[in-house]
Design an enzyme around this catalytic site. Structure first.
Site, PDB file in Angstrom:
ATOM      1  CG  HIS A 183     -10.900   9.884   0.674  1.00  8.78           C
ATOM      2  ND1 HIS A 183     -10.707   8.695   0.282  1.00  8.78           N
ATOM      3  CD2 HIS A 183     -10.259  10.852   0.131  1.00  8.78           C
ATOM      4  CE1 HIS A 183      -9.907   8.926  -0.794  1.00  8.78           C
ATOM      5  NE2 HIS A 183      -9.531  10.012  -0.897  1.00  8.78           N
ATOM      6  CG  ASP A 254      -3.832   8.460   0.032  1.00  5.42           C
ATOM      7  OD1 ASP A 254      -3.959   9.376  -0.774  1.00  5.42           O
ATOM      8  OD2 ASP A 254      -4.621   7.406   0.190  1.00  5.42           O
TER       9      ASP A 254
END
Length: 350
Positions: A183, A254
């Site tokens: 992230h 993702d």
């Protein structure tokens, strides 16, 4: 193709559909929608939102959410609070039969509650190894041992399928051996392929053999295998996943807005790279400007999917009793989960 479905998955800004979002829903490049906690208030509200989405959309759409349990559960108040899969893994070490009953109940209840609200799919199970290394994984993973992960993942997905929901395993080929959270940056793993295959991939290999319907690719650069991250890599997605491992389900990227996706360029470039490499669906979330720019600046026609390929991931809404609170099976399984979660919380505060 009349039945063509777009490969992009986007998100909503709030708890109701805006005029802009109604337009986006009908863009030919869009095929999916993912909910976050900001989109949720109560079961009745999310049910109405799902109904509004499907009413606004002129074609079928795949509605998704991350409802793993533990710290990754987007819908909470009014839904059964699910334990982390790591807690179930610990239970397996002492009482495996109880753990298997519990994890199957979690799969069924999670799926039944989402289907009852109108959601097709939860991105679960996590098939990564819990090596106490990656902060983004932690107790989202079932266990450190491959065999235990596979045993529990099979039981979870059996519960999900019994309720009418497919499964999407993540994060291929494994996120548990890197320190960096994708992230916030791109993790780089310099191990050779044989070591990755032995240490991280066995749960994915076994779940592919077990017929898992979808997989999500990791934002990790395995530098000894390819020079780009897995979700942008033909080597990983086509040569290894499709040809070597014989995976025939759908592949999700993702979230391409994550920092781990920056290796592929700006957002339209990331989407194009992911789809060209072999992702069937590309997630681009939490950045509306980037999503609109992608819609405006990229030709996605060649990446569209046919309905027969997507159909295995669509929820079987007719399999769930409505209202769910009238279901004896739901009450029994939900009570079992609530008891375990309550006991776990009591232990953690004692």
């Amino acid at each position: 193709m009349a039945d063509a479905i777009g490969p992009l998955v986007f998100d909503l800004l709030g708890k109701e559909l805006s005029a802009e979002e109604k337009e986006i829903l009908n863009h030919p490049a869009v095929g999916g929608l993912i909910f976050f906690a900001r989109n949720y208030e109560a079961p009745e509200q999310i049910t109405q939102l799902c109904q509004a989405v499907r009413a606004a959309r002129k074609a079928p759409i795949l509605i998704c959410v991350d409802q793993e349990g533990g710290r990754v559960q987007r819908f909470r108040a009014g839904f059964t609070r699910l334990p982390s899969m790591g807690d179930i893994g610990k239970l397996y070490d002492t009482t495996p039969d109880t753990a298997l009953t519990l994890v199957s109940a979690c799969g069924w209840v999670m799926a039944a509650e989402l289907l009852n609200a109108g959601v097709d799919l939860s991105f679960t199970p996590v098939l990564d190894i819990d090596l106490k290394i990656n902060p983004a994984i932690g107790n989202r993973a079932f266990h450190q041992q491959h065999a235990v992960i596979v045993t529990l993942a099979k039981a979870l997905t059996a519960g999900m399928r019994a309720a009418g929901m497919a499964a999407v395993g993540k994060h291929f080929p494994g996120h548990g051996s890197v320190l960096i959270d994708s992230h916030v940056d791109l993790p780089i793993d310099m191990r050779p392929y044989d070591e990755i295959a032995a240490a991280d991939m066995p749960p994915f290999v076994e779940m592919i053999r077990h017929g898992i319907e979808g997989l999500m690719a990791a934002h990790i650069l395995f530098s000894e295998v390819d020079d780009t991250a897995v979700g942008f890599s033909k080597k990983w997605l086509q040569d290894i996943l499709r040809q070597q491992l014989k995976f025939s389900g759908l592949v999700f990227s993702d979230d391409l807005n994550m920092e781990g996706g920056k290796i592929a360029g700006d957002h339209p470039q990331r989407v194009a790279a992911a789809l060209t490499a072999g992702c069937d669906f590309a997630l681009l979330c939490n950045n509306r400007d980037a999503f609109v720019k992608t819609l405006d600046n990229i030709n996605l026609d060649k990446y569209k999917l046919t309905e027969d390929k997507v159909a295995p991931l669509r929820g079987n809404f007719s399999s769930v009793q409505t209202p769910l609170k009238n279901s004896k099976l739901w009450r029994e399984k939900s009570n079992l989960i609530n008891e375990f979660v309550g006991e776990s919380q009591a232990r953690s505060t004692s």
